[in-house]
Enzyme design. Structure first.
Site, mmCIF file in Angstrom:
data_model
loop_
_atom_site.group_PDB
_atom_site.id
_atom_site.type_symbol
_atom_site.label_atom_id
_atom_site.label_comp_id
_atom_site.label_asym_id
_atom_site.label_seq_id
_atom_site.Cartn_x
_atom_site.Cartn_y
_atom_site.Cartn_z
ATOM 1 C CD1 TRP A 102 84.657 6.257 87.598
ATOM 2 C CD2 TRP A 102 86.200 7.017 86.172
ATOM 3 N NE1 TRP A 102 84.120 6.187 86.328
ATOM 4 C CE2 TRP A 102 85.043 6.650 85.442
ATOM 5 C CE3 TRP A 102 87.301 7.527 85.484
ATOM 6 C CZ2 TRP A 102 84.975 6.771 84.050
ATOM 7 C CZ3 TRP A 102 87.236 7.647 84.106
ATOM 8 C CH2 TRP A 102 86.079 7.270 83.408
ATOM 9 C CG ASP A 172 87.017 12.334 90.851
ATOM 10 O OD1 ASP A 172 86.080 13.133 90.657
ATOM 11 O OD2 ASP A 172 87.321 11.436 90.033
ATOM 12 C CE LYS A 196 79.704 11.482 86.423
ATOM 13 N NZ LYS A 196 79.642 10.246 85.637
#
Length: 360
Positions: A102, A172, A196
């Protein structure tokens, strides 16, 4: 019926109490005889909701007053583009610290908008390990430094905050937000997809220091312009109202649990339990050094693709859902976000012991 535990990496399980409240209020929110999904986002009741949601989120994270909180759309991927459009300034360059899929994806997107330098901070042999976090000697030449504290695919977490001097640090935190205490003042921007720990997919939280707002390049689309969004209460278009509402319920739920102090203690206990079993087993292996093992995403493998597939299939039948690892890495992955009770981890370990005994 077998109790089901959902180990999905996202969209992930939500607190049962939150879902029950949403169910109870679905047809009659705030005694309006209508759903929260059907009321005006600019009406008094919904504006009161978002005001309270921001206050609760600030309280959970001890967010200083000189930070704005934006509730946006487009997921973390949208922010991969929004960040360089809003932050690139006189230095005309950013530094991206890559530690997995990511963070590397964020760097790839940023290259479309500005010049970047990319430094890989992950060693992979013999185990996954973060190798460097002090960039104070070079950070001043960049407008900002970006990193991802938790890589969901590999299960690598960075617990220490990178040293970048006075340069703006961007994180992030999609898969680690609200899982443990952090010092918000160390960051210029923190952003996170909700799916999440915050709520359902469809909304993204951006915590941005006020001095970083108002510097967007001229061609920045309004929806990605932090100044425009801040001035419009994150509502330059119709927001995902139901997702925002569910996030507000999650914030209240976490405050009732004792805030992040209680949340972090529970997450540490869950992770320790699962990693202890993995370390004691000769059948399963986790390939991350102890100092960088994620509290949220625990990866493991038998070392045999056929056995891994059998494990996932049998676990699913036993009520342990979504344990298949990401296609990039394979193996298995147990995502144990805030909403996962310790009973879910205990049930997983029980199954792992049974599977090991039957297949070793």
């Amino acid at each position: 019926m077998t109790q089901v535990f959902n180990f999905s990496a996202g969209p992930a399980m939500m607190p049962k109490e939150v879902l029950q409240q949403a169910q109870a209020e679905l047809l009659n929110w705030q005694e309006q005889q209508t759903s929260v999904m059907e009321v005006s986002h600019r009406g008094k009741l919904f504006m009161d909701l978002i005001t309270q949601a921001e206050q609760d989120f600030r309280q959970l994270y001890y967010i200083p007053e000189n930070y704005k909180i934006l509730f946006l759309q487009g997921g973390a991927r949208g922010q991969f583009a929004a960040i360089p459009m809003n932050l690139i300034g006189k230095k005309n360059k950013a530094l991206y610290l890559t530690s997995g899929h990511w963070s590397a994806t964020a760097a790839k997107e940023a290259r479309l908008f500005c010049e970047i330098d990319e430094i890989n901070i992950l060693d992979q042999d013999p185990e996954l390990k973060i190798n460097r976090l002090d960039f104070s000697d070079i950070a001043e030449q960049y407008d900002y430094v970006h990193y991802c504290p938790n890589e969901t695919i590999s299960g690598v977490e960075i617990f220490d905050i990178p040293k970048v001097g006075n340069t703006t640090l961007v994180a992030d935190m999609s898969s680690t937000i609200l899982s443990r205490k952090i010092d918000i003042s160390q960051f210029g921007i923190i952003y996170a997809g909700a799916q999440k720990n915050l709520g359902p997919a469809g909304i993204t939280i951006v915590i941005v220091r006020e001095d970083l707002i108002g510097n967007a390049r001229q061609e920045t689309p309004s929806i990605w312009n932090y100044a425009v969004q801040a001035k419009s209460d994150s509502m330059i278009n119709t927001p995902p109202t139901f997702a925002w509402y569910l996030c507000s319920l999650v914030f209240k739920h976490l405050l009732k649990q004792g805030g992040l102090e209680g949340v972090e203690k529970c997450n540490q206990e869950k992770a320790n339990l699962l990693y202890q079993y993995l370390d004691e087993s000769s059948f399963y292996k986790n390939n991350v050094v102890k100092n960088n093992r994620s509290l949220m995403n625990v990866t493991f493998t038998t070392g045999n693709d056929e056995l891994n597939a059998k494990f996932v299939a049998e676990a699913t039948k036993a009520g342990l859902q979504a344990l298949k690892g990401h296609k990039v890495l394979g193996g298995m992955r147990a995502s144990i976000y805030n909403a996962m009770p310790i009973e879910g981890v205990q049930a997983l370990i029980q199954f792992m012991k049974k599977f090991e005994a039957e297949n070793n």
